[in-house]
Scaffold this active site. Structure first.
Site, mmCIF file in Angstrom:
data_model
loop_
_atom_site.group_PDB
_atom_site.id
_atom_site.type_symbol
_atom_site.label_atom_id
_atom_site.label_comp_id
_atom_site.label_asym_id
_atom_site.label_seq_id
_atom_site.Cartn_x
_atom_site.Cartn_y
_atom_site.Cartn_z
ATOM 1 N N LYS A 257 3.091 1.398 11.419
ATOM 2 C CA LYS A 257 2.631 0.163 11.929
ATOM 3 C C LYS A 257 3.758 -1.059 12.154
ATOM 4 C CE LYS A 257 -1.809 0.919 12.394
ATOM 5 N NZ LYS A 257 -2.889 0.310 11.566
ATOM 6 N N GLN A 317 -2.813 7.704 -1.341
ATOM 7 C CA GLN A 317 -3.139 7.906 0.246
ATOM 8 C C GLN A 317 -1.653 8.152 0.690
ATOM 9 O OE1 GLN A 317 -4.731 4.222 0.793
ATOM 10 N NE2 GLN A 317 -2.839 3.120 1.269
ATOM 11 N N ASP A 352 -1.483 5.514 10.421
ATOM 12 C CA ASP A 352 -0.224 5.746 9.367
ATOM 13 C C ASP A 352 -0.843 6.159 8.078
ATOM 14 O OD1 ASP A 352 -1.672 3.099 8.960
ATOM 15 O OD2 ASP A 352 0.223 2.540 8.204
ATOM 16 N N ASP A 388 -4.772 0.897 -6.208
ATOM 17 C CA ASP A 388 -5.315 0.563 -4.913
ATOM 18 C C ASP A 388 -6.765 1.265 -4.684
ATOM 19 O OD1 ASP A 388 -4.478 -0.859 -2.406
ATOM 20 O OD2 ASP A 388 -4.896 1.100 -1.488
ATOM 21 N N ASN A 389 -7.779 0.499 -4.311
ATOM 22 C CA ASN A 389 -8.922 1.225 -3.785
ATOM 23 C C ASN A 389 -9.396 2.029 -4.633
ATOM 24 O OD1 ASN A 389 -9.237 -0.620 -1.671
ATOM 25 N ND2 ASN A 389 -7.947 0.559 -0.152
ATOM 26 N N GLU A 417 -8.214 -2.415 -8.345
ATOM 27 C CA GLU A 417 -8.476 -3.275 -6.932
ATOM 28 C C GLU A 417 -9.696 -2.739 -6.310
ATOM 29 O OE1 GLU A 417 -7.161 -4.275 -2.832
ATOM 30 O OE2 GLU A 417 -7.250 -2.253 -3.581
ATOM 31 N N LYS A 530 3.081 -7.535 4.342
ATOM 32 C CA LYS A 530 2.280 -6.097 4.476
ATOM 33 C C LYS A 530 3.109 -5.283 5.580
ATOM 34 C CE LYS A 530 -2.136 -6.461 4.718
ATOM 35 N NZ LYS A 530 -3.462 -6.035 4.737
ATOM 36 N N TYR A 531 3.559 -5.913 6.693
ATOM 37 C CA TYR A 531 3.979 -5.191 7.737
ATOM 38 C C TYR A 531 5.781 -5.613 8.198
ATOM 39 C CZ TYR A 531 -0.821 -4.220 8.148
ATOM 40 O OH TYR A 531 -2.031 -4.112 7.773
#
Length: 656
Positions: A257, A317, A352, A388-389, A417, A530-531
């Site tokens: 990204k 992930q 991604d 995360d998640n 989270e 984040k990017y």
């Protein structure tokens, strides 16, 4: 022949008591409660029997795996309710249960006193007591057995009746008898309940999040672990004791990204740290630009000198370049055309990132690999993880994995989270997550905040759910911060830091008042970190760093703010004035917080204090010391006037 519908007899029908209504007990004992080392676990239960005989109740407890139970006598509260407590002195797991039975000796002793008071002849009754004592002496050991035998003989011999009466009713006799319950007649509750005992930081912590790659000394210079070390004094000056890093692993290049989540990356774009995995490795590897494993371990050691722990992000992930994609293709879902399914939240697409498939035929191998990620980083010295998640991964996995992790590293702390539905985030807490992000970020009105805090502090949620309040995250720029300016940032900071004992913030975006969304009505930051790599001006005169440092110093100096117990709300006649207090059990530390929820206008009104909650008398005058400004005021009684000007300061933190 016995009828098929006949209820079978119990194994021992002589056990006559009932045990029910045990608290705390989560989902009939399916899940553990949570405590901090040094706490006392208070347990209540209904224990009663048929007829008029007295009963007794014992609280049983032991470290999990220990052979011998320890026990304490429970105290009768009335209406067949009993209470006891036991200490938890070690990190790990404890088990507890309840035992009870008919108290034949106390029944006899109580009736004897009534007979003596009525002037009745009690020679035979004294002998009856001697028989009970003889039976108990056979259950006892050592000096107690000898003493009980002597007392039994004195009651059975029937001479010197007045002296024997005095002996029979003495409290010491009952104390010794209660040490030796008749286990053959004692009922034990039909389940063992579990307590998870964590270290103190599970109860009280202040988190600060920054991106290691943004800590470079100049614009467009990629940060390193050495740069993070250089930033430790800044974090310490702010008063934080947990420094949380987003993923530090290699970042994939396939479908990387670009800035602002662009689907096409420009040359030099850094990509998202959550797109984990490249040719350099996956979840156990480090992004080469950050440094080496040895440099990371040096950072961990340096952080400890500032009383700071490094928390790592665990995001299960993979980027398309992650080694697992080629080595374990069955760990991922495949589409009809044979390609691996990337992450989607229609209509959004995240090409991604490949999510993991927890229905994989090789689910057991997947579980092992994921658990090994935690164990690897714990072996390097990390003891705090932000996950995360977790709500998008299988519940059974978390229950197993957390048990495995804490079996080897019982001091590990896990922050969930899970910005999702209440039942889901609560289930994750039951499965073992130590702390959890909450809905505080979206609770803005007086009613919303009051109701939510009351919910978090009610049974049974308070027994297992560890809230951690964040006013912002890299994913969430709440609307309240987009339009409220500095007063909104200050008010949200005060509430996050004083409503719960665990809180955190995403910096330097917070202290530098970053408030521009990517699009109106959204919660993504414009030019999100984040990017892309950011370079923050930490010395900006607009920074809130001095205010943040003051609030954290107040937290560390006041024990009432270091636990979630002792919270009370106090009504006010202005809907924009929120008033609440935190008080220690012994009332040696009392904090009263008043916040103006309106970031624009001056709000004034009267607050009506719950004086009982504060340990104050109705006609008592008392001093309040504003820990934010140093100002002191004398108040009297319950009703007192408040005026808060958001342009100056939107909150009071009073110490009484």
């Amino acid at each position: 022949m016995q009828d098929k519908g006949t209820l079978p007899k119990p194994a021992n029908g002589r056990k006559r008591v009932v045990i029910e209504g045990v608290a705390p007990e989560i989902d009939s004992g399916r899940f553990p409660i949570k405590r901090i080392v040094g706490d006392s676990v208070v347990v209540e239960a209904d224990v009663f029997g048929d007829g008029h005989d007295h009963v007794y109740a014992r609280l049983l407890y032991k470290p999990e795996g220990a052979d011998e139970w320890q026990s304490v006598s429970m105290t009768a509260l009335g209406n067949d309710r009993w209470r006891g407590e036991f200490p938890v002195t070690e990190i790990g797991r404890y088990v507890y249960s309840i035992a009870g039975g008919e108290d034949h000796f106390e029944t006899w002793q109580t009736d004897l006193v009534k007979r003596i008071t009525a002037g009745q002849e009690v020679s035979v009754e004294l002998q009856n007591g001697g028989l009970i004592l003889r039976h108990i002496a056979a259950l006892a050991s050592g000096k107690d057995a000898a003493q009980l035998s002597v007392w039994a003989s004195l009651l059975l011999e029937r001479h010197e009746v007045e002296t024997t009466k005095s002996l029979a009713v003495q409290p010491e006799l009952l104390e010794v008898v209660r040490r030796y319950p008749d286990l053959a007649l004692e009922l034990v509750y039909d389940r063992e309940l579990v307590v998870i005992v964590d270290r103190e930081k599970a109860r009280f912590s202040s988190w600060y999040e920054f991106f290691p790659r943004s800590q470079g000394a100049a614009v467009d210079v990629h940060g390193t672990f050495a740069d993070c070390e250089a930033r430790l004094p800044y974090v310490a000056e702010l008063g934080f004791d947990v420094l949380y890093f987003p993923p530090i692993h290699p970042i994939g290049t396939a479908f990387r990204k670009g800035k602002n989540n662009s689907v096409v990356a420009e040359p030099g774009d850094a990509g998202s740290p959550w797109a984990i995995g490249a040719k350099e490795g996956g979840h156990s590897a480090i992004l080469p630009e950050l440094g080496t494993l040895e440099e990371f371990k040096h950072l961990l050691a340096q952080a400890k000198t500032y009383d700071i722990e490094i928390a790592l992000d665990i995001a299960f992930q993979c980027s398309p370049d992650h080694p697992w994609v080629a080595e374990h293709p069955t760990w991922f879902k495949h589409r009809a055309d044979g390609t691996i399914q990337y992450a989607e939240n229609p209509p959004k697409k995240y090409q991604d990132i490949y999510p993991l498939d927890f229905e994989s035929p090789d689910w057991s191998g997947l579980w092992d690999a994921l658990c090994d990620v935690f164990l690897y980083w714990a072996a390097q010295g990390v003891r705090i993880f932000r996950v995360d998640n977790p709500h998008t991964k299988a519940f059974p996995f978390w229950e197993w994995a957390i048990s495995e992790i804490k079996r080897e590293y019982p001091d590990v702390i896990l922050l969930s989270e899970a910005f999702t539905r209440p039942r889901v985030t609560q289930r994750l807490a039951k499965l073992g997550f130590t702390q959890a992000y909450t809905y505080f970020t979206w609770r803005n009105t007086k009613q919303e905040l009051t109701e939510y805090l009351q919910e978090l502090n009610e049974y049974p949620l308070k027994e297992y759910f560890g809230p951690n309040f964040w006013p912002n995250t890299p994913d969430i720029l709440p609307v309240s911060l987009q339009s409220g300016g500095k007063p909104a940032f200050l008010a949200r900071l005060v509430m996050a830091a004083t409503m719960t004992s665990n809180y955190g913030m995403y910096g330097a975006a917070f202290e530098l008042l970053e408030s521009t969304p990517f699009k109106p009505g959204g919660e993504e930051y414009l030019n999100s970190e984040k990017y892309e790599i950011k370079h923050w001006d930490l010395d900006s005169p607009a920074s809130l760093k001095s205010y943040i440092a003051l609030v954290n110093a107040i937290r560390k100096a006041n024990q009432a703010l270091q636990a979630n117990e002792g919270l009370a709300f106090h009504p006010s006649d202005n809907p924009y004035l929120l008033c609440y207090s935190k008080v220690t059990k012994d009332r040696s530390n009392r904090i009263l917080v008043i916040v103006n929820l309106d970031p624009v206008y001056v709000q004034a009104g009267f607050v009506t204090l719950n004086l009982a909650a504060l340990g104050l008398a109705a006609d008592e005058s008392f001093a309040v010391h504003d820990l934010l400004t140093g100002n002191r005021f004398m108040w009297s009684g319950a009703r007192n006037y408040i005026e808060l000007r958001p342009a100056e300061l939107p909150a009071h933190i009073f110490q009484l």
